[in-house]
Design a protein around this motif. Sequence first.
Motif, PDB file in Angstrom:
ATOM      1  N   VAL A 186       0.850  -1.195   0.000  1.00 56.13           N
ATOM      2  CA  VAL A 186       0.000   0.000   0.000  1.00 56.13           C
ATOM      3  C   VAL A 186       0.886   1.246   0.000  1.00 56.13           C
ATOM      4  O   VAL A 186       1.736   1.409   0.885  1.00 56.13           O
ATOM      5  CB  VAL A 186      -0.929   0.020   1.225  1.00 56.13           C
ATOM      6  N   ILE A 187       0.679   2.116  -1.004  1.00 56.02           N
ATOM      7  CA  ILE A 187       1.484   3.341  -1.069  1.00 56.02           C
ATOM      8  C   ILE A 187       0.620   4.595  -0.981  1.00 56.02           C
ATOM      9  O   ILE A 187       1.156   5.709  -0.937  1.00 56.02           O
ATOM     10  CB  ILE A 187       2.320   3.391  -2.363  1.00 56.02           C
ATOM     11  N   GLY A 188      -0.678   4.430  -0.960  1.00 55.64           N
ATOM     12  CA  GLY A 188      -1.522   5.620  -0.907  1.00 55.64           C
ATOM     13  C   GLY A 188      -2.965   5.301  -0.561  1.00 55.64           C
ATOM     14  O   GLY A 188      -3.418   4.166  -0.669  1.00 55.64           O
ATOM     15  N   VAL A 189      -3.682   6.347  -0.114  1.00 49.14           N
ATOM     16  CA  VAL A 189      -5.115   6.268   0.179  1.00 49.14           C
ATOM     17  C   VAL A 189      -5.782   7.462  -0.492  1.00 49.14           C
ATOM     18  O   VAL A 189      -5.347   8.611  -0.330  1.00 49.14           O
ATOM     19  CB  VAL A 189      -5.396   6.298   1.699  1.00 49.14           C
ATOM     20  N   MET A 190      -6.862   7.208  -1.250  1.00 53.15           N
ATOM     21  CA  MET A 190      -7.556   8.270  -1.971  1.00 53.15           C
ATOM     22  C   MET A 190      -8.497   9.034  -1.043  1.00 53.15           C
ATOM     23  O   MET A 190      -8.981   8.508  -0.033  1.00 53.15           O
ATOM     24  CB  MET A 190      -8.369   7.687  -3.130  1.00 53.15           C
ATOM     25  N   GLU A 191      -8.749  10.294  -1.383  1.00 54.58           N
ATOM     26  CA  GLU A 191      -9.767  11.066  -0.675  1.00 54.58           C
ATOM     27  C   GLU A 191     -11.140  10.465  -0.934  1.00 54.58           C
ATOM     28  O   GLU A 191     -11.389   9.887  -1.989  1.00 54.58           O
ATOM     29  CB  GLU A 191      -9.764  12.525  -1.144  1.00 54.58           C
ATOM     30  N   ALA A 192     -12.042  10.601   0.041  1.00 56.56           N
ATOM     31  CA  ALA A 192     -13.403  10.090  -0.125  1.00 56.56           C
ATOM     32  C   ALA A 192     -14.078  10.805  -1.289  1.00 56.56           C
ATOM     33  O   ALA A 192     -14.029  12.030  -1.400  1.00 56.56           O
ATOM     34  CB  ALA A 192     -14.200  10.292   1.152  1.00 56.56           C
ATOM     35  N   LYS A 193     -14.687  10.024  -2.173  1.00 57.00           N
ATOM     36  CA  LYS A 193     -15.342  10.581  -3.370  1.00 57.00           C
ATOM     37  C   LYS A 193     -16.840  10.331  -3.362  1.00 57.00           C
ATOM     38  O   LYS A 193     -17.607  11.051  -3.983  1.00 57.00           O
ATOM     39  CB  LYS A 193     -14.713   9.948  -4.624  1.00 57.00           C
ATOM     40  N   GLY A 194     -17.278   9.296  -2.640  1.00 59.01           N
ATOM     41  CA  GLY A 194     -18.705   8.986  -2.594  1.00 59.01           C
ATOM     42  C   GLY A 194     -19.139   8.196  -3.809  1.00 59.01           C
ATOM     43  O   GLY A 194     -18.336   7.633  -4.549  1.00 59.01           O
ATOM     44  N   GLN A 195     -20.453   8.191  -4.025  1.00 56.74           N
ATOM     45  CA  GLN A 195     -21.022   7.439  -5.136  1.00 56.74           C
ATOM     46  C   GLN A 195     -21.238   8.339  -6.341  1.00 56.74           C
ATOM     47  O   GLN A 195     -21.626   9.495  -6.203  1.00 56.74           O
ATOM     48  CB  GLN A 195     -22.340   6.787  -4.725  1.00 56.74           C
ATOM     49  N   VAL A 196     -21.010   7.791  -7.507  1.00 52.05           N
ATOM     50  CA  VAL A 196     -21.254   8.486  -8.765  1.00 52.05           C
ATOM     51  C   VAL A 196     -22.125   7.581  -9.616  1.00 52.05           C
ATOM     52  O   VAL A 196     -21.682   6.514 -10.050  1.00 52.05           O
ATOM     53  CB  VAL A 196     -19.932   8.817  -9.503  1.00 52.05           C
ATOM     54  N   LEU A 197     -23.385   8.002  -9.789  1.00 56.16           N
ATOM     55  CA  LEU A 197     -24.345   7.235 -10.573  1.00 56.16           C
ATOM     56  C   LEU A 197     -24.434   5.779 -10.106  1.00 56.16           C
ATOM     57  O   LEU A 197     -24.490   4.851 -10.900  1.00 56.16           O
ATOM     58  CB  LEU A 197     -23.989   7.291 -12.071  1.00 56.16           C
ATOM     59  N   GLY A 198     -24.424   5.602  -8.790  1.00 53.97           N
ATOM     60  CA  GLY A 198     -24.593   4.264  -8.229  1.00 53.97           C
ATOM     61  C   GLY A 198     -23.304   3.499  -8.009  1.00 53.97           C
ATOM     62  O   GLY A 198     -23.329   2.418  -7.397  1.00 53.97           O
ATOM     63  N   PHE A 199     -22.166   4.013  -8.485  1.00 51.17           N
ATOM     64  CA  PHE A 199     -20.877   3.337  -8.298  1.00 51.17           C
ATOM     65  C   PHE A 199     -20.144   3.967  -7.113  1.00 51.17           C
ATOM     66  O   PHE A 199     -19.914   5.177  -7.099  1.00 51.17           O
ATOM     67  CB  PHE A 199     -20.023   3.436  -9.564  1.00 51.17           C
ATOM     68  N   ASP A 200     -19.786   3.139  -6.151  1.00 57.53           N
ATOM     69  CA  ASP A 200     -19.076   3.623  -4.965  1.00 57.53           C
ATOM     70  C   ASP A 200     -17.585   3.681  -5.270  1.00 57.53           C
ATOM     71  O   ASP A 200     -16.896   2.652  -5.309  1.00 57.53           O
ATOM     72  CB  ASP A 200     -19.348   2.689  -3.785  1.00 57.53           C
ATOM     73  N   LEU A 201     -17.077   4.899  -5.475  1.00 55.42           N
ATOM     74  CA  LEU A 201     -15.663   5.063  -5.821  1.00 55.42           C
ATOM     75  C   LEU A 201     -14.746   4.923  -4.616  1.00 55.42           C
ATOM     76  O   LEU A 201     -13.521   4.905  -4.771  1.00 55.42           O
ATOM     77  CB  LEU A 201     -15.449   6.436  -6.465  1.00 55.42           C
ATOM     78  N   ASP A 202     -15.319   4.821  -3.422  1.00 54.57           N
ATOM     79  CA  ASP A 202     -14.496   4.637  -2.227  1.00 54.57           C
ATOM     80  C   ASP A 202     -14.286   3.161  -1.895  1.00 54.57           C
ATOM     81  O   ASP A 202     -13.363   2.823  -1.156  1.00 54.57           O
ATOM     82  CB  ASP A 202     -15.154   5.332  -1.023  1.00 54.57           C
ATOM     83  N   ASP A 203     -15.140   2.304  -2.441  1.00 59.18           N
ATOM     84  CA  ASP A 203     -15.026   0.864  -2.180  1.00 59.18           C
ATOM     85  C   ASP A 203     -14.221   0.206  -3.291  1.00 59.18           C
ATOM     86  O   ASP A 203     -14.660  -0.760  -3.926  1.00 59.18           O
ATOM     87  CB  ASP A 203     -16.427   0.256  -2.075  1.00 59.18           C
ATOM     88  N   THR A 204     -13.049   0.765  -3.566  1.00 56.60           N
ATOM     89  CA  THR A 204     -12.223   0.315  -4.686  1.00 56.60           C
ATOM     90  C   THR A 204     -10.753   0.328  -4.296  1.00 56.60           C
ATOM     91  O   THR A 204     -10.354   0.945  -3.299  1.00 56.60           O
ATOM     92  CB  THR A 204     -12.399   1.244  -5.910  1.00 56.60           C
ATOM     93  N   VAL A 205      -9.947  -0.337  -5.106  1.00 57.16           N
ATOM     94  CA  VAL A 205      -8.492  -0.227  -5.002  1.00 57.16           C
ATOM     95  C   VAL A 205      -7.945  -0.012  -6.415  1.00 57.16           C
ATOM     96  O   VAL A 205      -8.579  -0.387  -7.399  1.00 57.16           O
ATOM     97  CB  VAL A 205      -7.848  -1.482  -4.370  1.00 57.16           C
TER      98      VAL A 205
END
Length: 400
Positions: A186-205
Amino acid sequence: MLIQDFLPFTASSIIAHRLRSLLTALGIAVGIAAVILLTSIGEGIHQFVLSEFTQFGSNLIGIAPGKATTHGGPSAGIISSVRPLSIEDAEALRRAPHVEYVDPSVQGNADLQAEGKSRRVTVYGVGHEMAQTFRMKVQAGSFLPPDDPRAARAFVVLGAKVKQELFGAVNPLGSRIRIGSERYRVIGVMEAKGQVLGFDLDDTVYIPVSRALELFNRAGLMEIHVTYHSNAPLDAVVEGIKKVLLARHGREDFTITPQQKMLEVMGSVLDVLTFAVGALGGISLLVGGVGILTIMTMAVTERTSEIGLLRSLGAKRSQILALFLGEAALLAAVGGAAGLALGVGLAQLLHVAFAALPVHTPWSYAALAEGVAVGIGLVAGVLPARRAAMMDPVEALRTE
């Protein structure tokens, strides 16, 4: 009849029959409220959808493998692709005119294990410029480094939700996690982005695209995203991208989709949808117009002797016509104003009750609805007003 006496005389006749006037105005008010409420929801959805797309910028172009072509016969829109998009294609696009950032991408789902915990997440295989391409920010650490695209190191950047659920308050930087059968650091953590059109961009790697191709056993990329300089002409950018890919593929077996064009089409569709919804609500205005026609016809019959008296005192036919038209228009205007207040109030209450529902009142539609209400009042009052104006004053005076 003097002009300064016109409005008080018209208003007094409405006040004299309060209940009847109230019920007549209510028909218009309900119609206006329906228009405002429906268009507020339609415009809210319009702005929500466009904002979801434009948060990544409007100077974005998507390139997908396969070309949609139309053939004769019963079938159309057949997709055919001679060769998939490759990492080399993405690298070549960096040399295209006006191109700013390039992000080759592939995605899929995979099991992730860390700290004795396991969960299934969406894995994005991306290039080192993904964060700049989509205007996303890193909260801690750094994003993927510019390694050799074909031999990238096993680094991973976590989405905010994944980090929280796997590591909690512990700093995950430097930790080892397993994605599929491979270990990543692990080299980084993204800022919280929330959901975009039903896709959770925070539940990703996010992992290097070359490693994602191996993980998902894919021969080519799912898409290449390109951003271009904001002052560059879109047609020139598209032509430059097409020229690079044609030189590599030998034929146009790819589809270029500029987000700007997509937003224009989507905006037009949503505008039509909002107008159609408003027109649907406007049908109830016709019911209010019928109510005004009915009430004004009754008013002319009841006030026949009054009309005869006015005519005998010198009132012209045009003044009698204007008097009853003004009464109809005033009823419609008062009902319209009440409907505007009711519609806006209901829209705001709906937004409070359902916070996730986007609601925005388009004031251009509100002004148009009020104008239409007054217009309907005038049209509905024409026949009764004309009938009143054409009465013979002597015959009218004889009527009790």
